[in-house]
Design a protein around this motif. Structure first.
Motif, PDB file in Angstrom:
ATOM      1  N   SER A 164       0.814  -1.218   0.000  1.00 41.79           N
ATOM      2  CA  SER A 164       0.000   0.000   0.000  1.00 41.79           C
ATOM      3  C   SER A 164       0.849   1.270   0.000  1.00 41.79           C
ATOM      4  O   SER A 164       0.352   2.349   0.304  1.00 41.79           O
ATOM      5  N   THR A 170      -8.635   2.576   4.648  1.00 41.34           N
ATOM      6  CA  THR A 170      -9.143   2.948   3.318  1.00 41.34           C
ATOM      7  C   THR A 170      -8.768   1.836   2.357  1.00 41.34           C
ATOM      8  O   THR A 170      -7.591   1.445   2.267  1.00 41.34           O
ATOM      9  N   SER A 173     -13.789   4.005   2.958  1.00 42.98           N
ATOM     10  CA  SER A 173     -13.081   4.218   4.226  1.00 42.98           C
ATOM     11  C   SER A 173     -14.020   3.853   5.362  1.00 42.98           C
ATOM     12  O   SER A 173     -15.240   4.058   5.270  1.00 42.98           O
ATOM     13  N   SER A 208      -3.436   5.406  -2.655  1.00 47.28           N
ATOM     14  CA  SER A 208      -4.443   6.069  -1.821  1.00 47.28           C
ATOM     15  C   SER A 208      -5.168   5.141  -0.865  1.00 47.28           C
ATOM     16  O   SER A 208      -6.182   5.520  -0.297  1.00 47.28           O
ATOM     17  N   ARG A 209      -4.680   3.908  -0.703  1.00 48.88           N
ATOM     18  CA  ARG A 209      -5.292   3.002   0.277  1.00 48.88           C
ATOM     19  C   ARG A 209      -4.344   2.825   1.455  1.00 48.88           C
ATOM     20  O   ARG A 209      -3.129   3.050   1.334  1.00 48.88           O
ATOM     21  N   THR A 210      -4.894   2.393   2.560  1.00 42.20           N
ATOM     22  CA  THR A 210      -4.057   2.091   3.729  1.00 42.20           C
ATOM     23  C   THR A 210      -3.749   0.612   3.831  1.00 42.20           C
ATOM     24  O   THR A 210      -2.741   0.224   4.425  1.00 42.20           O
ATOM     25  N   ARG A 228     -13.646   3.177  -3.837  1.00 41.48           N
ATOM     26  CA  ARG A 228     -12.761   3.388  -2.695  1.00 41.48           C
ATOM     27  C   ARG A 228     -13.642   3.615  -1.479  1.00 41.48           C
ATOM     28  O   ARG A 228     -14.574   4.433  -1.538  1.00 41.48           O
ATOM     29  N   CYS A 246      -9.356   0.035  -1.664  1.00 42.54           N
ATOM     30  CA  CYS A 246      -9.746   0.231  -3.066  1.00 42.54           C
ATOM     31  C   CYS A 246      -9.887  -1.141  -3.715  1.00 42.54           C
ATOM     32  O   CYS A 246      -9.107  -2.057  -3.424  1.00 42.54           O
TER      33      CYS A 246
END
Length: 653
Positions: free
Chosen positions: A44, A66, A118, A48-50, A116, A68
């Motif tokens: 990751s 988060t 969260s 934009s993801r965790t 996406r 995706c």
């Protein structure tokens, strides 16, 4: 003290079973210590993801994450499963009015849309855990959601159990790649290649060198693809392999070369072959056949997938003559028996005319093969199929004989077999009740080749009836060595062609035959076979220019001008050298159990050599062809129908 114990554990972890002993794969652990650290990949980072969809567990409870991915499926607008290339996770769709916009996005987005989300990692309610999912103990309570790309109606579902034709899969390859099986195949391939690079470059000092894909036409081997140039009447050729380049690198003193090489062969319509494919190409100076074999064994052992049983080395070895006599092929599947036996002495005084006539000829022989439980499992139509196959492919008769449960011999031919012949045949072949024996007679090579083909066909039929002969979890490697250096050309038997390629060195003990009986010379050529498939081939090369010229010009009748650069290089201090090329596509296909090499290539061609996704090859206008001085002459309908691919010998490494 801490470092010492850590080194000790690391050394044990880097050991692999070799035969019945254990020895470290690394020759110098301390020198390569920096290479040994096993870091966990950051999947990751930079995005934009965790987290990935497949990594969340109970240990992540309460964390804000988060994710995706693609919407795998949705149930009752309450749950959806989000998928990425790392796994699946359940998403809890919010039902309260304050989250109406989030609910609308997640409920209205079509399956396979990219989103996406969260939210918070929470436990699934008691009794609703899914032990079949690695993430089955948790779910994500969504707070925000964003539709990144809505998916239109798909031509097929992205599920491995949904059947679709191969043509449809190739047409929409970018969708097929999302399947679990394709993801597994390509990622395993990537891991194996990375381990091979590490083994060759970091552990054994090889140099990774890219060789040109625009070359010149060379004699022999498979047909080459031609590439037009802007010089009238002159063409490049796409190399069948980097064979000449790798030898030139040895002349250049590079000493140890390897490459993940793209190769090209214009072989037309051939099942499970590709016009462009990949080899692990290797060449070394100052090496002999044994050195190459030990290198490759270590390479495969080091790069072998962790989810498979470890490989035991060294691999067994068998001569070409032994493979042909025992299995009827130079690439035997040694996972099962059904070996060919010479029964000529049993039938020296036979009353069967077919066998007697064959034995009367100078090279005549009688061969037999026992099919275990063949009388029990093979049906009348199976036997008829076997006999027709022998007649069609070899123009030769095969006689099936059965031993039933009462130890009575039965078949139209059994009455012609004398009692002493039956007893000797039973003893020699260890025939049991319910077995079937296939007899054939004729030239040694032809009879063995026939039974070798029938051996595989009988195995297919038995396995169709539920008999397990070839365990897919077993990987049976075999070196086949001592091939003939030359073969008689099929269309002109008085002329010779290379059995491997024209740069293969003769056996030193057969050098005297090269000038008197070249057809009897053995080459320093070796093939690596896995479960009945050739996955690699190589040889010790000719490094003497005079010998190379003699073989090309005198024995093979080739135009040496096409290879003048190589002959000149050999005259300028070429070291002794040898190498091998492993077929990466075939190797990964066998390791993964894929039905076709197309299932381990990201964007393969169809068996006719077409890219069904982009419709390549495609037409080019006359205007675009002008700079290349090419004019297309269109064939008539009858000419187009008559065009067929002619199988040709590979110019392999």
């Amino acid at each position: 003290m801490y470092l010492g114990s850590w080194l000790s554990r690391l050394s044990r972890g880097l050991s692999r079973p070799i035969g019945k002993t254990m020895r470290p794969i690394w020759a110098s652990l301390s020198r390569n210590l920096a290479l040994s650290s096993q870091r966990i990949p950051e999947f990751s980072s930079f995005v934009s993801r965790t987290n990935t969809c497949g990594e969340l567990r109970s240990s992540h409870l309460g964390q804000e994450v988060t994710l995706c991915g693609w919407i795998q499926y949705r149930r009752q607008n309450t749950f959806l499963v989000l998928r990425d290339c790392h796994g699946l996770v359940q998403i809890l769709i919010p039902q309260d009015e304050s989250a109406a916009s989030v609910r609308r996005i997640l409920c209205e987005a079509p399956v396979e849309s990219v989103v996406r989300v969260s939210g918070t990692v929470i436990s699934r309610p008691p009794g609703q855990e899914n032990p079949k999912m690695p993430t089955g103990e948790i779910e994500i309570k969504v707070k925000t959601a964003e539709l990144l790309n809505a998916c239109k109606k798909l031509p097929f579902e992205i599920k491995d159990f949904v059947k679709k034709t191969e043509a449809l899969r190739l047409q929409y390859r970018y969708l097929d790649l999302r399947s679990f099986q394709m993801q597994y195949n390509l990622r395993l391939r990537s891991k194996m290649v990375m381990k091979m690079r590490e083994y060759l470059c970091n552990l054994h000092g090889f140099v990774d060198i890219e060789t040109p894909t625009l070359f010149k036409r060379t004699p022999g081997g498979a047909k080459e693809f031609l590439v037009p140039s802007r010089e009238p009447g002159k063409f490049y050729s796409l190399p069948q392999s980097p064979q000449q380049f790798k030898q030139l690198l040895m002349v250049g003193g590079l000493d140890r070369y390897f490459q993940v090489a793209r190769c090209y062969r214009d072989e037309g319509s051939r099942p499970d072959r590709q016009p462009e494919f990949t080899q692990i190409d290797i060449e070394m100076s100052f090496v002999d056949q044994t050195g190459i074999q030990r290198l490759v064994e270590g390479l495969l052992q080091y790069s072998w997938p962790d989810d498979k049983d470890p490989l035991l080395i060294p691999f067994p070895s068998m001569t070409f003559a032994e493979a042909l006599a025992t299995y009827g092929t130079d690439k035997p599947d040694t996972r099962f028996g059904m070996k060919i036996v010479d029964t000529s002495d049993v039938f020296r005084n036979t009353e069967m005319r077919f066998l007697r006539d064959a034995l009367a000829k100078p090279q005549g022989t009688v061969k037999a093969m026992c099919v275990p439980q063949g009388a029990k499992y093979l049906r009348k139509e199976d036997i008829e199929y076997i006999r027709k196959s022998a007649a069609h492919h070899f123009s030769q008769e095969v006689l099936p004989i059965f031993l039933n449960a009462k130890k009575n011999w039965s078949s139209p031919f059994a009455k012609f077999i004398m009692e002493e012949e039956r007893l000797e045949l039973t003893r020699l072949m260890e025939i049991q009740e319910e077995d079937m024996v296939l007899l054939t007679a004729g030239d040694h090579e032809k009879a063995c080749s026939l039974l070798g083909k029938l051996r595989l066909e009988c195995a297919d039929l038995l396995e169709l009836r539920g008999v397990v002969l070839r365990d897919p979890a077993v990987f049976s490697f075999l070196w086949v060595v001592d091939f003939p250096l030359f073969l008689a050309k099929e269309e002109r038997p008085t002329e010779l062609e290379s059995a491997h390629h024209p740069f293969t060195a003769p056996h030193s003990s057969d050098m005297h035959l090269l000038y008197t009986e070249p057809e009897k010379v053995r080459g320093q050529h070796y093939d690596l076979v896995l479960n009945g498939n050739e996955i690699g081939g190589g040889s010790v090369r000719i490094h003497d220019a005079q010998l190379q010229r003699y073989i090309l010009e005198t024995l093979l009748k080739e135009d040496v001008k096409l290879l003048s650069h190589l002959l000149q290089a050999l005259d300028h201090g070429a070291p002794p050298h040898g190498g091998i090329a492993l077929g990466l596509d075939r190797l990964v296909c066998l390791v993964t159990g894929a039905p076709s090499i197309r299932d381990v290539i990201a964007f393969p061609k169809s068996y006719r050599g077409h890219d069904l996704m982009s419709n390549a090859p495609d037409s080019v206008s006359a205007e675009e062809l002008k700079p290349y001085h090419i004019h297309v002459l269109w064939p008539t309908d009858s000419e187009e129908e008559s065009v067929s691919a002619t199988p040709s010998k590979h110019l392999s490494s």
